[in-house]
Design a protein around this motif. Structure first.
Motif, PDB file in Angstrom:
ATOM      1  N   ALA A   4       0.917  -1.159   0.066  1.00 21.62           N
ATOM      2  CA  ALA A   4       0.089  -0.042  -0.037  1.00 21.62           C
ATOM      3  C   ALA A   4       0.886   1.179  -0.108  1.00 21.62           C
ATOM      4  CB  ALA A   4      -0.829   0.062   1.352  1.00 21.62           C
ATOM      5  N   SER A   5       0.584   2.291  -0.720  1.00 21.35           N
ATOM      6  CA  SER A   5       1.131   3.393  -0.468  1.00 21.35           C
ATOM      7  C   SER A   5       1.274   4.281   0.793  1.00 21.35           C
ATOM      8  CB  SER A   5       0.377   4.516  -1.463  1.00 21.35           C
ATOM      9  OG  SER A   5       0.837   5.900  -1.484  1.00 21.35           O
ATOM     10  N   THR A   6       2.264   4.682   1.315  1.00 18.65           N
ATOM     11  CA  THR A   6       2.506   5.130   2.548  1.00 18.65           C
ATOM     12  C   THR A   6       3.078   6.504   2.358  1.00 18.65           C
ATOM     13  OG1 THR A   6       4.897   4.565   2.482  1.00 18.65           O
ATOM     14  CG2 THR A   6       3.232   3.030   3.593  1.00 18.65           C
ATOM     15  N   LYS A   7       2.605   7.296   1.278  1.00 18.45           N
ATOM     16  CA  LYS A   7       3.060   8.574   1.081  1.00 18.45           C
ATOM     17  C   LYS A   7       1.966   9.520   1.773  1.00 18.45           C
ATOM     18  CE  LYS A   7       4.850   7.821  -3.683  1.00 18.45           C
ATOM     19  NZ  LYS A   7       4.348   7.816  -4.908  1.00 18.45           N
ATOM     20  N   THR A   8       0.786   9.027   1.943  1.00 19.23           N
ATOM     21  CA  THR A   8      -0.227  10.015   2.400  1.00 19.23           C
ATOM     22  C   THR A   8      -0.924   9.309   3.671  1.00 19.23           C
ATOM     23  OG1 THR A   8      -1.836   9.873   0.852  1.00 19.23           O
ATOM     24  CG2 THR A   8      -0.278  11.542   0.859  1.00 19.23           C
ATOM     25  N   TRP A   9      -1.657  10.095   4.460  1.00 20.96           N
ATOM     26  CA  TRP A   9      -2.529   9.218   5.207  1.00 20.96           C
ATOM     27  C   TRP A   9      -3.914   9.340   5.152  1.00 20.96           C
ATOM     28  CZ3 TRP A   9      -1.214   6.035   9.345  1.00 20.96           C
ATOM     29  CH2 TRP A   9       0.201   6.076   9.555  1.00 20.96           C
ATOM     30  N   TYR A  10      -4.395   8.732   3.911  1.00 17.66           N
ATOM     31  CA  TYR A  10      -5.705   8.618   3.536  1.00 17.66           C
ATOM     32  C   TYR A  10      -6.636   7.829   4.377  1.00 17.66           C
ATOM     33  CZ  TYR A  10      -3.731   4.365   1.605  1.00 17.66           C
ATOM     34  OH  TYR A  10      -3.111   3.051   1.390  1.00 17.66           O
ATOM     35  N   LEU A  11      -8.053   8.269   4.189  1.00 15.67           N
ATOM     36  CA  LEU A  11      -8.928   7.625   5.137  1.00 15.67           C
ATOM     37  C   LEU A  11      -8.755   6.338   5.291  1.00 15.67           C
ATOM     38  CD1 LEU A  11     -11.721   8.258   6.518  1.00 15.67           C
ATOM     39  CD2 LEU A  11     -12.809   7.778   4.347  1.00 15.67           C
ATOM     40  N   GLU A  12      -8.772   5.298   4.276  1.00 17.31           N
ATOM     41  CA  GLU A  12      -8.820   3.914   4.700  1.00 17.31           C
ATOM     42  C   GLU A  12      -7.493   3.558   5.332  1.00 17.31           C
ATOM     43  OE1 GLU A  12     -10.958   4.992   0.874  1.00 17.31           O
ATOM     44  OE2 GLU A  12      -9.068   5.391   1.646  1.00 17.31           O
ATOM     45  N   ARG A  13      -6.350   4.171   5.266  1.00 10.59           N
ATOM     46  CA  ARG A  13      -5.243   3.710   6.145  1.00 10.59           C
ATOM     47  C   ARG A  13      -5.536   4.342   7.461  1.00 10.59           C
ATOM     48  NH1 ARG A  13       0.616   6.375   4.992  1.00 10.59           N
ATOM     49  NH2 ARG A  13       1.758   5.065   6.520  1.00 10.59           N
ATOM     50  N   LEU A  14      -6.007   5.391   7.722  1.00 11.17           N
ATOM     51  CA  LEU A  14      -6.308   5.798   9.015  1.00 11.17           C
ATOM     52  C   LEU A  14      -7.166   4.840   9.806  1.00 11.17           C
ATOM     53  CD1 LEU A  14      -6.594   9.733   8.599  1.00 11.17           C
ATOM     54  CD2 LEU A  14      -4.852   8.471   9.841  1.00 11.17           C
ATOM     55  N   VAL A  15      -8.249   4.297   9.050  1.00  8.67           N
ATOM     56  CA  VAL A  15      -9.282   3.256   9.777  1.00  8.67           C
ATOM     57  C   VAL A  15      -8.389   2.201  10.171  1.00  8.67           C
ATOM     58  CG1 VAL A  15     -11.179   1.757   9.153  1.00  8.67           C
ATOM     59  CG2 VAL A  15     -11.204   4.278   8.499  1.00  8.67           C
ATOM     60  N   PHE A  16      -7.555   1.650   9.379  1.00  9.16           N
ATOM     61  CA  PHE A  16      -6.886   0.368   9.595  1.00  9.16           C
ATOM     62  C   PHE A  16      -5.836   0.717  10.930  1.00  9.16           C
ATOM     63  CE2 PHE A  16      -8.027  -1.413   5.295  1.00  9.16           C
ATOM     64  CZ  PHE A  16      -8.596  -2.270   5.984  1.00  9.16           C
ATOM     65  N   LEU A  17      -5.117   1.855  10.790  1.00  6.66           N
ATOM     66  CA  LEU A  17      -4.426   2.417  11.972  1.00  6.66           C
ATOM     67  C   LEU A  17      -5.345   2.190  13.357  1.00  6.66           C
ATOM     68  CD1 LEU A  17      -1.705   3.478  13.133  1.00  6.66           C
ATOM     69  CD2 LEU A  17      -2.671   5.599  12.728  1.00  6.66           C
ATOM     70  N   ILE A  18      -6.316   2.840  13.260  1.00  8.73           N
ATOM     71  CA  ILE A  18      -7.157   3.095  14.352  1.00  8.73           C
ATOM     72  C   ILE A  18      -7.684   1.549  14.883  1.00  8.73           C
ATOM     73  CG2 ILE A  18      -9.113   3.926  15.504  1.00  8.73           C
ATOM     74  CD1 ILE A  18      -8.531   6.590  13.953  1.00  8.73           C
ATOM     75  N   ALA A  19      -8.020   0.833  13.787  1.00 10.88           N
ATOM     76  CA  ALA A  19      -8.463  -0.537  14.368  1.00 10.88           C
ATOM     77  C   ALA A  19      -7.353  -1.485  14.873  1.00 10.88           C
ATOM     78  CB  ALA A  19      -9.000  -1.184  13.166  1.00 10.88           C
ATOM     79  N   GLY A  20      -6.028  -1.129  14.377  1.00  9.71           N
ATOM     80  CA  GLY A  20      -5.037  -1.989  15.038  1.00  9.71           C
ATOM     81  C   GLY A  20      -4.653  -1.583  16.369  1.00  9.71           C
ATOM     82  N   ILE A  21      -4.838  -0.155  16.738  1.00  8.00           N
ATOM     83  CA  ILE A  21      -4.397   0.236  18.031  1.00  8.00           C
ATOM     84  C   ILE A  21      -5.641  -0.064  18.917  1.00  8.00           C
ATOM     85  CG2 ILE A  21      -4.507   2.419  19.262  1.00  8.00           C
ATOM     86  CD1 ILE A  21      -3.117   3.909  16.830  1.00  8.00           C
ATOM     87  N   PHE A  22      -6.820   0.095  18.519  1.00  3.73           N
ATOM     88  CA  PHE A  22      -8.016  -0.757  19.442  1.00  3.73           C
ATOM     89  C   PHE A  22      -7.772  -2.087  19.632  1.00  3.73           C
ATOM     90  CE2 PHE A  22      -9.680   3.358  18.782  1.00  3.73           C
ATOM     91  CZ  PHE A  22     -10.936   3.504  19.772  1.00  3.73           C
ATOM     92  N   SER A  23      -7.313  -2.848  18.804  1.00  2.00           N
ATOM     93  CA  SER A  23      -7.012  -4.361  18.991  1.00  2.00           C
ATOM     94  C   SER A  23      -6.066  -4.508  19.859  1.00  2.00           C
ATOM     95  CB  SER A  23      -6.900  -4.808  17.488  1.00  2.00           C
ATOM     96  OG  SER A  23      -7.986  -5.073  16.726  1.00  2.00           O
ATOM     97  N   LEU A  24      -5.003  -3.803  19.435  1.00  2.00           N
ATOM     98  CA  LEU A  24      -3.821  -4.015  20.771  1.00  2.00           C
ATOM     99  C   LEU A  24      -4.138  -3.613  22.133  1.00  2.00           C
ATOM    100  CD1 LEU A  24      -0.607  -2.646  18.401  1.00  2.00           C
ATOM    101  CD2 LEU A  24      -1.325  -5.174  19.061  1.00  2.00           C
ATOM    102  N   VAL A  25      -4.820  -2.695  22.430  1.00  2.00           N
ATOM    103  CA  VAL A  25      -5.322  -1.930  23.546  1.00  2.00           C
ATOM    104  C   VAL A  25      -6.053  -3.011  24.042  1.00  2.00           C
ATOM    105  CG1 VAL A  25      -6.748  -0.221  24.586  1.00  2.00           C
ATOM    106  CG2 VAL A  25      -4.940   0.483  23.117  1.00  2.00           C
TER     107      VAL A  25
END
Length: 74
Positions: A4-25
């Motif tokens: 996946a492109s890591t040049k920008t923080w687009y919406l879908e990427r942010l959703v997966f980031l937040i889901a990962g953080i919530f899962s780890l917590v």
């Protein structure tokens, strides 16, 4: 392999980031505080399935209102 492109923080990427953080917590709190915290992982998983199936995600709606934009196809 897909990267996946890591040049920008687009919406879908942010959703997966937040889901990962919530899962780890959820796992961390479930292991050290109370097993009831494992329900947080269940809710994250259900939300990801609903998002991928129907395109509805409360977090994506909130992020969109906060200014995050969906990825534009290259």
């Amino acid at each position: 392999m897909f990267l996946a492109s890591t040049k920008t923080w687009y919406l879908e990427r942010l959703v997966f980031l937040i889901a990962g953080i919530f899962s780890l917590v959820g796992v961390t709190l479930g292991a050290y505080v109370s097993s009831w915290w494992f329900l947080l992982n269940l809710l994250v998983g259900i939300n990801l399935v609903v998002f991928s199936t129907f395109g509805f995600c409360p977090m994506a709606i909130l992020l969109n209102k906060l200014g995050a934009t969906p990825k534009v196809r290259d």
